[in-house]
Design a protein around this motif. Structure first.
Motif, PDB file in Angstrom:
ATOM      1  N   LYS A  20       0.827  -1.209   0.000  1.00 18.17           N
ATOM      2  CA  LYS A  20       0.000   0.000   0.000  1.00 18.17           C
ATOM      3  C   LYS A  20       0.867   1.267   0.000  1.00 18.17           C
ATOM      4  O   LYS A  20       2.079   1.203   0.132  1.00 18.17           O
ATOM      5  CB  LYS A  20      -0.938  -0.024   1.213  1.00 18.17           C
ATOM      6  N   CYS A  23       1.821   2.071   4.062  1.00 21.26           N
ATOM      7  CA  CYS A  23       2.164   0.992   5.003  1.00 21.26           C
ATOM      8  C   CYS A  23       2.618  -0.215   4.198  1.00 21.26           C
ATOM      9  O   CYS A  23       2.583  -0.193   2.968  1.00 21.26           O
ATOM     10  CB  CYS A  23       0.970   0.638   5.895  1.00 21.26           C
ATOM     11  N   CYS A  25       1.253  -3.245   4.058  1.00 23.81           N
ATOM     12  CA  CYS A  25       0.223  -4.244   3.754  1.00 23.81           C
ATOM     13  C   CYS A  25       0.185  -4.568   2.264  1.00 23.81           C
ATOM     14  O   CYS A  25       0.410  -3.687   1.431  1.00 23.81           O
ATOM     15  CB  CYS A  25      -1.158  -3.735   4.169  1.00 23.81           C
ATOM     16  N   THR A  37      -4.715  -5.582   6.370  1.00 21.01           N
ATOM     17  CA  THR A  37      -4.776  -4.330   7.138  1.00 21.01           C
ATOM     18  C   THR A  37      -3.749  -4.325   8.266  1.00 21.01           C
ATOM     19  O   THR A  37      -3.261  -5.379   8.688  1.00 21.01           O
ATOM     20  CB  THR A  37      -6.174  -4.122   7.770  1.00 21.01           C
ATOM     21  N   CYS A  38      -3.432  -3.122   8.735  1.00 25.76           N
ATOM     22  CA  CYS A  38      -2.519  -2.948   9.860  1.00 25.76           C
ATOM     23  C   CYS A  38      -2.948  -1.665  10.576  1.00 25.76           C
ATOM     24  O   CYS A  38      -3.832  -0.948  10.089  1.00 25.76           O
ATOM     25  CB  CYS A  38      -1.073  -2.843   9.358  1.00 25.76           C
ATOM     26  N   CYS A  41      -3.207   1.511   8.089  1.00 26.52           N
ATOM     27  CA  CYS A  41      -4.331   1.681   7.153  1.00 26.52           C
ATOM     28  C   CYS A  41      -5.685   1.533   7.850  1.00 26.52           C
ATOM     29  O   CYS A  41      -6.719   1.847   7.258  1.00 26.52           O
ATOM     30  CB  CYS A  41      -4.186   0.782   5.931  1.00 26.52           C
TER      31      CYS A  41
HETATM   32 ZN   LIG Z   1      -1.672  -1.383   6.395  1.00 27.05          ZN
END
Ligand SMILES: [Zn+2]
Length: 480
Positions: A20, A23, A25, A37-38, A41
């Motif tokens: 992304k 980040c 991901c 996701t993390c 995000c």
């Molecule tokens: Zn993320």
């Protein structure tokens, strides 16, 4: 009174980066909801974005390909709005200092070219997705999938230079082909990798001042974009003809009913309370890096089309079809080079190869016949070893078995018959067996010539050399 439409398009293209934009991901499409996701995000408090260099590189690549000025210093900004699929409450985008400005996309309609100016290209992050259907409790609940949140996007904003729905369609087609050639976006409208909004207004023909513009959201199919614009143009014209005024708003096109309906009154830039993103430094793009990216640009679709016309003597139509994707153009050029006859190569790629790919619902990358093998087949025709009809049979078998053309011809005894004595025997048999048509021919009904040709081909299982039969048959029918 005559009216004319004025159209500008805003295209969002997802960039084909592995991760992304802010980040680490993955951007992989189709994973279970919220798997990619993390905390960054998901918009957790206290996290910091880190810019993905590849996303900037891809945006610069597009900017250079369409002749934008790449600005050495640009700025990310917060675009504030609340939506369930936007957990941070803002989207990181670019506002008054975008990465790329100016440039143009060249479109072609009815063989005529036109440059559609670009206002800007900027980088931003995608939002997540609200899901209203197909989940266990969809009847009473909406769901949110944040896999898409933070996927890098470029927004390509055109000038209002498009004068018809056909031009809008051509623009989107050219832009999509260009993005695919550049390898920065997969162009998949069904999966949302490429999305389009349109600004459309009408004004009395010849008037300079623009009419009130309507924003048409989510024109996410090539099939619907022309119809949606056409409907909207007619709707606005009808209002103006009756002396009314078009009210500025955002509208959605419903493909089932074929009409556009108001979503909400159009928001203005100040509604978003843009301000510089405090968690990111200004984006500095050095000239040296821009030069490196420029040096790595591939030949672009229109340049390639022009080169095929110029260097291979192909008709513009052939060149257009063959350059529709980079992979198809690569395949064609490899066949043409190995076969030594560009026009015959074009006929085979545009004819049999594309027909077969369509039948099997696959792309050129899934073609089981390598360019060199197809070239071998073409050379067998050009050298007179096999006839055209037989070549099509051989092609089918090559597709099925991946065997080489020579091996198939040899094994099945398909070599073309050019031996005059042998062909004369076949011709005499056909004439003897068809006294009726022969009498008709001699009485002046020369259209039966084709019938005799067909019968001789049949008698030789399609292996006769058509040019030789034609000559021999002409002589025989003259009575020699
Ligand atoms: Zn993320």
């Amino acid at each position: 009174m005559e009216f004319e439409p004025v159209i500008g398009l805003e295209v969002h293209a997802q960039l084909l980066t592995e991760s992304k934009i802010f980040c680490g991901c993955t951007t992989k499409f189709g994973n279970p909801p919220n798997a990619n996701t993390c905390p960054v995000c998901l918009g957790m408090p206290g996290v910091l974005p880190v810019l993905n260099k590849r996303a900037v590189e891809y945006a610069v690549r597009v900017g250079l390909a369409v002749g934008c000025e790449i600005r050495p210093r640009s700025l990310f900004a917060r675009k504030n709005y609340f939506y369930p699929d936007l957990p941070k409450g803002y989207q990181i985008s670019m506002y008054d200092q975008p990465l790329c400005v100016g440039g143009a996309v060249t479109i072609e309609t009815d063989g005529k070219r036109k440059r559609i100016g670009l206002t800007r290209i900027h980088l931003e992050e995608d939002a997540g997705k609200s899901i209203h259907e197909g989940m266990p409790e969809s009847a009473t609940k909406s769901y949110v999938d944040l896999n898409r949140a933070g996927v890098p996007l470029i927004e390509i904003v055109s000038e209002p230079d498009l004068a018809s729905p056909e031009e809008a369609h051509a623009y989107l087609t050219s832009l999509r082909t260009l993005l695919l050639y550049l390898g920065v976006c997969d162009g998949n409208m069904e999966e949302g990798s490429l999305r389009c909004d349109a600004n459309v207004s009408v004004r009395p023909a010849g008037q300079q001042k623009l009419g009130t513009k309507i924003e048409l959201k989510n024109l996410n199919s090539f099939r619907f974009i022309q119809r949606a614009l056409q409907y909207e143009i007619e709707r606005q014209e009808a209002i103006l003809r009756e002396g009314g005024a078009v009210v500025q708003d955002s509208r959605l096109y419903n493909p089932d009913s074929g009409v556009t309906t108001s979503m909400r009154s159009k928001e203005e830039a100040h509604d978003y309370r843009y301000f510089p993103e405090p968690d990111l430094l200004p984006l500095i793009v050095e000239e040296k890096w821009v030069d490196e990216i420029r040096a790595g640009l591939p030949e672009l679709p229109l340049q390639r089309k022009d080169r095929l016309v110029r260097d291979y003597g192909l008709p513009a139509y052939d060149a257009d079809v063959l350059t529709s994707t980079k992979e198809l153009a690569d395949y064609y050029e490899a066949v043409a080079a190995a076969a030594g006859n560009p026009k015959t190569a074009s006929n085979w790629v545009m004819g049999e190869v594309l027909r077969k790919l369509k039948e099997e619902k696959t792309e050129i990358t899934g073609c089981p016949i390598a360019p060199r093998s197809l070239a071998d087949l073409i050379r067998l025709i050009l050298s007179g070893t096999i006839s055209g009809p037989i070549a099509k049979e051989v092609f089918e078998e090559m597709w099925r078995t991946r065997a080489a053309s020579e091996a198939i011809v040899k094994e099945r005894g398909l070599t073309q018959i050019s031996d005059e004595a042998e062909l004369l025997r076949a011709i005499d048999q056909v004439l003897a067996a068809n006294p009726g048509p022969l009498a008709q021919y001699r009485a002046g009904k020369t259209a039966t010539f084709g019938f005799f040709m067909g019968q001789v081909m049949k008698a030789t299982q399609g292996k006769a050399n058509p040019a030789v039969i034609q000559k021999l048959l002409t002589d025989r029918l003259k009575g020699s």
